[in-house]
Design a protein around this motif. Structure first.
Motif, short mmCIF file in Angstrom:
data_model
loop_
_atom_site.label_atom_id
_atom_site.label_comp_id
_atom_site.label_asym_id
_atom_site.label_seq_id
_atom_site.Cartn_x
_atom_site.Cartn_y
_atom_site.Cartn_z
N TYR A 33 11.30 6.72 53.14
CA TYR A 33 10.66 7.63 52.56
C TYR A 33 11.36 8.27 51.17
O TYR A 33 12.66 8.43 51.16
N TYR A 35 11.18 11.46 48.61
CA TYR A 35 10.87 12.87 48.41
C TYR A 35 11.46 13.30 47.22
O TYR A 35 12.41 13.08 46.74
N PHE A 91 15.08 12.91 47.11
CA PHE A 91 15.82 12.81 48.41
C PHE A 91 15.24 11.33 49.09
O PHE A 91 13.97 11.02 48.79
N GLU A 101 11.41 11.32 63.49
CA GLU A 101 12.36 12.07 62.75
C GLU A 101 13.04 11.61 61.54
O GLU A 101 13.25 10.33 61.40
N LEU A 102 12.91 12.34 60.49
CA LEU A 102 13.29 11.89 59.20
C LEU A 102 14.83 12.21 59.21
O LEU A 102 15.20 13.33 59.32
N PHE A 104 17.73 12.42 56.36
CA PHE A 104 17.74 12.58 54.91
C PHE A 104 19.17 12.29 54.30
O PHE A 104 20.14 12.43 54.99
N GLY A 105 19.11 11.71 53.11
CA GLY A 105 20.36 11.50 52.32
C GLY A 105 20.65 13.01 51.68
O GLY A 105 19.98 13.76 51.71
N GLU A 106 21.82 12.72 50.83
CA GLU A 106 22.41 14.04 50.11
C GLU A 106 21.58 14.26 48.95
O GLU A 106 21.68 15.17 48.24
#
Lengths: 113, 111
Positions: A33, A35, A91, A101-102, A104-106
């Motif tokens: 994904y 965002y 993101f 569940e996602l 996330f990267g930084e």
């Protein structure tokens, strides 16, 4: 196990230039994904890949944004030409299954001057 | 109208206090409710994940969902300075995979 990695961490470009953001998801995660969060706003969905296919790109703001995920591994998000309002934090997140569940990267911070 | 409303704070509390963070939403189709914690310059990390209504507890954290009021809460007991971060609520429906986020509440726990 490596998490979601994004590159670059920060990019500063002039209006009208092109920028390409890259995301490497967690190995084995088919769902990827994008965002973004623009200044003062909430994090908003851009698009969702399942392997190399775009599952949902309803959040892409306009045709200046192009996302790809060749081979179903890493993904790129290109902004061409960049506008001032594109500034924000982009993101990437991945998930091992749909509706899961996602992770996330930084984020990649984009500043358009 | 935003899909998800969240007070941005900042919220400042002394160490050891009970913290209450809240979100309201407008879409009755939302069924999955999450709380993420985000430290400065980092990505959001998942704290709690709740389906439909009810409570869920994990250590010092309790998530509550009241679907009749379209209201969700995160409680942090015995708050610690390390809890200082921005807390984001997020939610989605059964049939769509995109998450809707609140704007985040910045929490500062003072030693």
């Amino acid at each position: 196990e490596a998490g979601v990695t994004q590159f670059p961490s920060h990019s500063v470009i002039e209006k009208g230039q092109t920028v390409t953001l890259r995301c490497d998801p967690i190995s084995g995660h088919d769902n990827l994904y994008w965002y973004r969060r623009v200044m003062g706003k909430e994090i908003k969905f851009l698009l969702h890949f399942v392997k190399e296919s775009k599952q949902d790109e309803s959040g892409m703001p306009n045709n200046r944004f192009l996302a790809e995920r060749t081979g179903g591994t890493y993904s790129t998000l290109k902004v061409q030409p960049a506008e001032l309002e594109d500034s924000g934090v982009y993101f990437c997140a991945s998930s091992p299954r749909a509706f899961g569940e996602l992770f996330f990267g930084e984020g990649s911070r984009l500043t358009v001057l | 109208q935003k899909e998800v409303e969240q007070d941005p704070g900042p919220l400042s509390v002394p160490e050891g206090a009970i913290v209450s963070l809240n979100c309201t939403y407008s879409n009755s189709a939302f069924q999955y409710f999450m709380w993420y914690r985000q430290y400065s310059r980092k990505g959001p990390e998942l704290l709690m994940y709740t389906y439909s209504s009810g409570n869920k507890e994990d250590g010092r954290f309790t998530a509550q969902v009241d679907k009749s009021s379209k209201y969700i809460s995160l409680f942090i007991r015995d708050s610690q300075p390390s809890d200082s971060a921005t807390y984001l609520c997020a939610m989605r429906g059964d049939n769509f995979n995109k998450f809707y986020f609140g704007s985040g509440t910045k929490l500062n726990v003072k030693p």
